[in-house]
Design a protein around this motif. Structure first.
Motif, PDB file in Angstrom:
ATOM      1  N   VAL A  76       0.607  -1.176   0.131  1.00  0.00           N
ATOM      2  CA  VAL A  76      -0.036   0.111   0.042  1.00  0.00           C
ATOM      3  C   VAL A  76       0.951   1.249   0.205  1.00  0.00           C
ATOM      4  CG1 VAL A  76      -1.703   1.313   1.199  1.00  0.00           C
ATOM      5  CG2 VAL A  76      -1.665  -1.267   1.275  1.00  0.00           C
ATOM      6  N   PRO A  77       0.879   2.193  -1.161  1.00  0.00           N
ATOM      7  CA  PRO A  77       1.696   3.195  -1.159  1.00  0.00           C
ATOM      8  C   PRO A  77       1.098   4.362  -0.198  1.00  0.00           C
ATOM      9  CG  PRO A  77       0.615   2.602  -3.058  1.00  0.00           C
ATOM     10  CD  PRO A  77       0.105   1.725  -2.333  1.00  0.00           C
ATOM     11  N   VAL A  78       1.733   5.204   0.217  1.00  0.00           N
ATOM     12  CA  VAL A  78       1.368   6.124   1.396  1.00  0.00           C
ATOM     13  C   VAL A  78       1.575   7.450   0.668  1.00  0.00           C
ATOM     14  CG1 VAL A  78       0.970   4.881   3.294  1.00  0.00           C
ATOM     15  CG2 VAL A  78       2.916   5.874   2.823  1.00  0.00           C
ATOM     16  N   LYS A  79       0.918   8.476   0.891  1.00  0.00           N
ATOM     17  CA  LYS A  79       1.101  10.090   1.052  1.00  0.00           C
ATOM     18  C   LYS A  79       1.239  10.547   2.381  1.00  0.00           C
ATOM     19  CE  LYS A  79       0.708  11.983  -3.526  1.00  0.00           C
ATOM     20  NZ  LYS A  79      -0.380  12.431  -4.533  1.00  0.00           N
ATOM     21  N   LEU A  80       2.265  11.253   2.667  1.00  0.00           N
ATOM     22  CA  LEU A  80       2.277  11.718   4.078  1.00  0.00           C
ATOM     23  C   LEU A  80       1.767  13.214   4.162  1.00  0.00           C
ATOM     24  CD1 LEU A  80       5.816  10.111   5.453  1.00  0.00           C
ATOM     25  CD2 LEU A  80       3.312   9.832   6.355  1.00  0.00           C
ATOM     26  N   ARG A  81       1.028  13.616   4.814  1.00  0.00           N
ATOM     27  CA  ARG A  81       0.787  15.119   4.979  1.00  0.00           C
ATOM     28  C   ARG A  81       1.246  15.259   6.561  1.00  0.00           C
ATOM     29  NH1 ARG A  81      -2.280  16.398   0.920  1.00  0.00           N
ATOM     30  NH2 ARG A  81      -3.547  18.109   1.851  1.00  0.00           N
ATOM     31  N   LEU A  82       2.174  16.188   6.629  1.00  0.00           N
ATOM     32  CA  LEU A  82       2.574  16.668   8.018  1.00  0.00           C
ATOM     33  C   LEU A  82       2.179  17.691   8.565  1.00  0.00           C
ATOM     34  CD1 LEU A  82       6.341  15.548   7.547  1.00  0.00           C
ATOM     35  CD2 LEU A  82       4.366  13.952   8.056  1.00  0.00           C
ATOM     36  N   LEU A  83       1.648  17.962   9.573  1.00  0.00           N
ATOM     37  CA  LEU A  83       1.254  19.133  10.496  1.00  0.00           C
ATOM     38  C   LEU A  83       2.123  19.533  11.486  1.00  0.00           C
ATOM     39  CD1 LEU A  83      -1.036  21.464  10.649  1.00  0.00           C
ATOM     40  CD2 LEU A  83      -2.230  19.770  12.069  1.00  0.00           C
ATOM     41  N   GLU A  84       2.567  20.647  11.551  1.00  0.00           N
ATOM     42  CA  GLU A  84       3.296  21.107  12.779  1.00  0.00           C
ATOM     43  C   GLU A  84       2.915  22.557  13.021  1.00  0.00           C
ATOM     44  OE1 GLU A  84       5.186  21.005  15.259  1.00  0.00           O
ATOM     45  OE2 GLU A  84       6.029  19.027  15.336  1.00  0.00           O
ATOM     46  N   ILE A  85       3.271  22.977  14.107  1.00  0.00           N
ATOM     47  CA  ILE A  85       3.055  24.547  14.593  1.00  0.00           C
ATOM     48  C   ILE A  85       4.409  25.262  13.780  1.00  0.00           C
ATOM     49  CG2 ILE A  85       2.067  24.084  16.702  1.00  0.00           C
ATOM     50  CD1 ILE A  85       4.747  24.643  18.071  1.00  0.00           C
ATOM     51  N   PRO A  86       3.909  26.730  13.177  1.00  0.00           N
ATOM     52  CA  PRO A  86       5.002  27.331  12.532  1.00  0.00           C
ATOM     53  C   PRO A  86       6.209  27.247  12.921  1.00  0.00           C
ATOM     54  CG  PRO A  86       2.976  28.509  12.735  1.00  0.00           C
ATOM     55  CD  PRO A  86       2.584  27.495  13.700  1.00  0.00           C
ATOM     56  N   GLN A  87       6.538  27.394  14.283  1.00  0.00           N
ATOM     57  CA  GLN A  87       8.028  27.339  14.503  1.00  0.00           C
ATOM     58  C   GLN A  87       8.697  25.946  14.315  1.00  0.00           C
ATOM     59  OE1 GLN A  87       4.883  28.241  16.266  1.00  0.00           O
ATOM     60  NE2 GLN A  87       5.663  28.244  18.381  1.00  0.00           N
ATOM     61  N   ALA A  88       7.941  24.959  14.038  1.00  0.00           N
ATOM     62  CA  ALA A  88       8.584  23.566  14.018  1.00  0.00           C
ATOM     63  C   ALA A  88       8.476  22.992  12.773  1.00  0.00           C
ATOM     64  CB  ALA A  88       7.987  22.594  15.092  1.00  0.00           C
ATOM     65  N   VAL A  89       8.072  24.104  11.631  1.00  0.00           N
ATOM     66  CA  VAL A  89       7.887  23.570  10.358  1.00  0.00           C
ATOM     67  C   VAL A  89       9.263  23.116   9.659  1.00  0.00           C
ATOM     68  CG1 VAL A  89       7.420  24.504   7.847  1.00  0.00           C
ATOM     69  CG2 VAL A  89       5.668  24.640   9.679  1.00  0.00           C
ATOM     70  N   LYS A  90      10.366  24.065   9.882  1.00  0.00           N
ATOM     71  CA  LYS A  90      11.710  23.759   9.354  1.00  0.00           C
ATOM     72  C   LYS A  90      12.192  22.670   9.830  1.00  0.00           C
ATOM     73  CE  LYS A  90      15.741  26.049   8.253  1.00  0.00           C
ATOM     74  NZ  LYS A  90      16.805  26.118   8.797  1.00  0.00           N
ATOM     75  N   ALA A  91      11.872  22.254  11.306  1.00  0.00           N
ATOM     76  CA  ALA A  91      12.297  20.798  11.684  1.00  0.00           C
ATOM     77  C   ALA A  91      11.508  19.719  11.039  1.00  0.00           C
ATOM     78  CB  ALA A  91      12.227  20.676  13.297  1.00  0.00           C
ATOM     79  N   ALA A  92      10.374  19.785  10.675  1.00  0.00           N
ATOM     80  CA  ALA A  92       9.642  18.998  10.131  1.00  0.00           C
ATOM     81  C   ALA A  92      10.129  18.823   8.483  1.00  0.00           C
ATOM     82  CB  ALA A  92       7.985  19.299   9.930  1.00  0.00           C
ATOM     83  N   GLU A  93      10.496  19.811   7.892  1.00  0.00           N
ATOM     84  CA  GLU A  93      11.292  19.739   6.760  1.00  0.00           C
ATOM     85  C   GLU A  93      12.463  18.908   6.719  1.00  0.00           C
ATOM     86  OE1 GLU A  93       9.438  23.984   5.044  1.00  0.00           O
ATOM     87  OE2 GLU A  93      11.618  23.898   5.506  1.00  0.00           O
ATOM     88  N   GLY A  94      13.293  19.075   7.797  1.00  0.00           N
ATOM     89  CA  GLY A  94      14.463  18.381   7.932  1.00  0.00           C
ATOM     90  C   GLY A  94      14.047  16.870   8.161  1.00  0.00           C
ATOM     91  N   THR A  95      13.048  16.632   8.738  1.00  0.00           N
ATOM     92  CA  THR A  95      12.439  14.919   8.764  1.00  0.00           C
ATOM     93  C   THR A  95      12.124  14.464   7.268  1.00  0.00           C
ATOM     94  OG1 THR A  95      11.882  15.411  11.143  1.00  0.00           O
ATOM     95  CG2 THR A  95      11.067  13.392   9.894  1.00  0.00           C
ATOM     96  N   ALA A  96      11.737  15.510   6.559  1.00  0.00           N
ATOM     97  CA  ALA A  96      10.831  15.121   5.327  1.00  0.00           C
ATOM     98  C   ALA A  96      12.107  14.824   4.422  1.00  0.00           C
ATOM     99  CB  ALA A  96      10.211  16.196   4.800  1.00  0.00           C
ATOM    100  N   MET A  97      13.284  15.570   4.707  1.00  0.00           N
ATOM    101  CA  MET A  97      14.635  15.532   3.708  1.00  0.00           C
ATOM    102  C   MET A  97      15.043  14.001   3.980  1.00  0.00           C
ATOM    103  SD  MET A  97      16.482  19.302   4.433  1.00  0.00           S
ATOM    104  CE  MET A  97      17.878  18.635   3.873  1.00  0.00           C
ATOM    105  N   GLU A  98      14.893  13.810   5.400  1.00  0.00           N
ATOM    106  CA  GLU A  98      15.601  12.147   5.614  1.00  0.00           C
ATOM    107  C   GLU A  98      14.661  11.245   5.045  1.00  0.00           C
ATOM    108  OE1 GLU A  98      16.906  12.844  10.204  1.00  0.00           O
ATOM    109  OE2 GLU A  98      17.815  11.058   9.145  1.00  0.00           O
TER     110      GLU A  98
END
Ligand code: NAI
Length: 325
Positions: free
Chosen positions: A34-56
């Motif tokens: 089953v393929p998945v598409k991830l939709r990540l929600l964060e508070i604005p201050q943590a969006v950059k960190a979420a982008e880092g996780t997305a890079m990994e």
């Protein structure tokens, strides 16, 4: 090939998010085809960190990962989503009363419930991990009147897995030999991990009452605090693992002759106040969790269940008074 399933994860930049996202991307949430598409929600201050996780996540080159989008707006994050894992929550800070904690979380779970109501897919399934999980789930559910109430669940699978591990150690058997353990009530220190109906290798589990009362129950109920004490941080990989188990079971079912535990909307079974989100022994079939019916409840279990349910009723009354449900 199947169209990707949309999975929204809130608190994506947090500890649990870090462990959880890689397991989802590797296909363990829904299954290996089953393929998945991830939709990540964060508070604005943590969006950059979420982008880092997305890079990994990109760097994992996961064959089943069909895309990653990052949002700081719940309306967008839940648009068209099939599975929502609500992990981000407001932790209790020093000196915070329970009412303050519930109120702060109401500010998170009310808009998320509304966003799920407005935009999620028709088959939406919601798992609330962020604490206080049961009452946060109740708040979200009460703001999603167009979504069937049974699509909102709270995580007690970690408690269930902890109970399995403790009993397996005590009896010296693999966890796979154990069946029909159950967590009742709130995901809190009042929870009741029950072996009343538990089986080992098909026979009733027999352990002495003193071990149950002085060892097993407090060890399971206070395991979260013991992990913090040892690790200096709260349970994260085990919580992520339990979230994977909860959704996998919900979608793929429980094996015959066994059940698991989940916080689900009470239908009044076993005298548990109707409408609250309490943990019960549950089976899953055809994408639905159902409360196991007709179990005999002994006096010891009765008192423990009632105590934990009383705490949930109190939490419900508090959020009602605060206008959060
Ligand atoms: P964490 O503090 O590492 O991460 C939480 C993340 O949520 C942070 O990145 C934060 O920015 C984000 N967040 C806060 N408000 C948000 C909002 N409105 N929308 C989106 N994101 C938001 O915490 P951790 O360790 O990942 O734990 C998350 C939650 O899970 C906590 O509430 C914790 O108590 C709970 N938990 C529940 C367990 C269970 O068995 N039900 C077990 C272990 C933890």
């Amino acid at each position: 090939t199947q169209a990707p399933v949309n999975v929204t994860v809130t608190g994506a930049a947090g500890q649990i998010g870090y462990a959880l996202l890689f397991r989802i991307a590797s296909g363990q949430l829904l299954g290996q085809d089953v393929p998945v598409k991830l939709r990540l929600l964060e508070i604005p201050q943590a969006v950059k960190a979420a982008e880092g996780t997305a890079m990994e996540l990109d760097d994992g080159a996961f064959p089943l990962l069909a895309g990653i989008d990052i949002f700081d707006d719940p309306k967008q994050a839940f648009e068209g989503t099939n599975i929502a894992l609500l992990v981000g929550a407001r932790p209790r800070s020093k000196g915070m009363e329970r009412g303050d904690l519930l109120e702060a979380n109401g500010g998170i779970f009310k808009p998320q419930g509304e966003a799920i109501n407005a935009g999620a897919a028709d088959d939406i399934k919601v798992l609330v991990v962020g604490n206080p999980a049961n009452t946060n789930a109740l708040i979200a559910q009460s703001h999603a009147p167009d979504v069937p109430a049974d699509r909102f669940t709270a995580m007690t699978r970690l408690d269930h897995n902890r109970a399995l591990a403790q009993l397996s150690k005590k009896l010296g058997v693999p966890v796979t030999d154990l069946k029909k353990l159950a967590i009742w009530g709130n995901h809190s220190a009042t929870q009741y991990p029950s072996v009343q109906h538990a089986e080992v290798g098909g026979k009733a589990v027999e352990v002495d009452q003193a071990w149950l009362e002085n060892d097993f129950i407090p060890t399971v109920a206070k395991r979260g605090a013991a992990i913090i004490e040892a690790r200096g941080l709260s349970s994260a990989a085990s919580a992520a693992s339990a979230a994977i188990d909860h959704v996998y079971t919900w979608v793929n079912g429980t094996p015959a002759g066994d059940w698991t535990s989940a916080g689900v909307v009470s239908d009044g079974s076993y005298g548990v106040a109707e409408g609250i989100i309490s943990s019960f022994p549950v089976t899953a079939k055809d994408g639905k969790y159902e409360i196991v019916q007709g179990l005999e409840i002994d006096d010891f279990s009765r008192a423990r269940i009632d105590a934990s349910v009383a705490e949930l009723v109190e939490e419900r009354d508090t959020v009602k008074k605060l206008g959060l449900i």
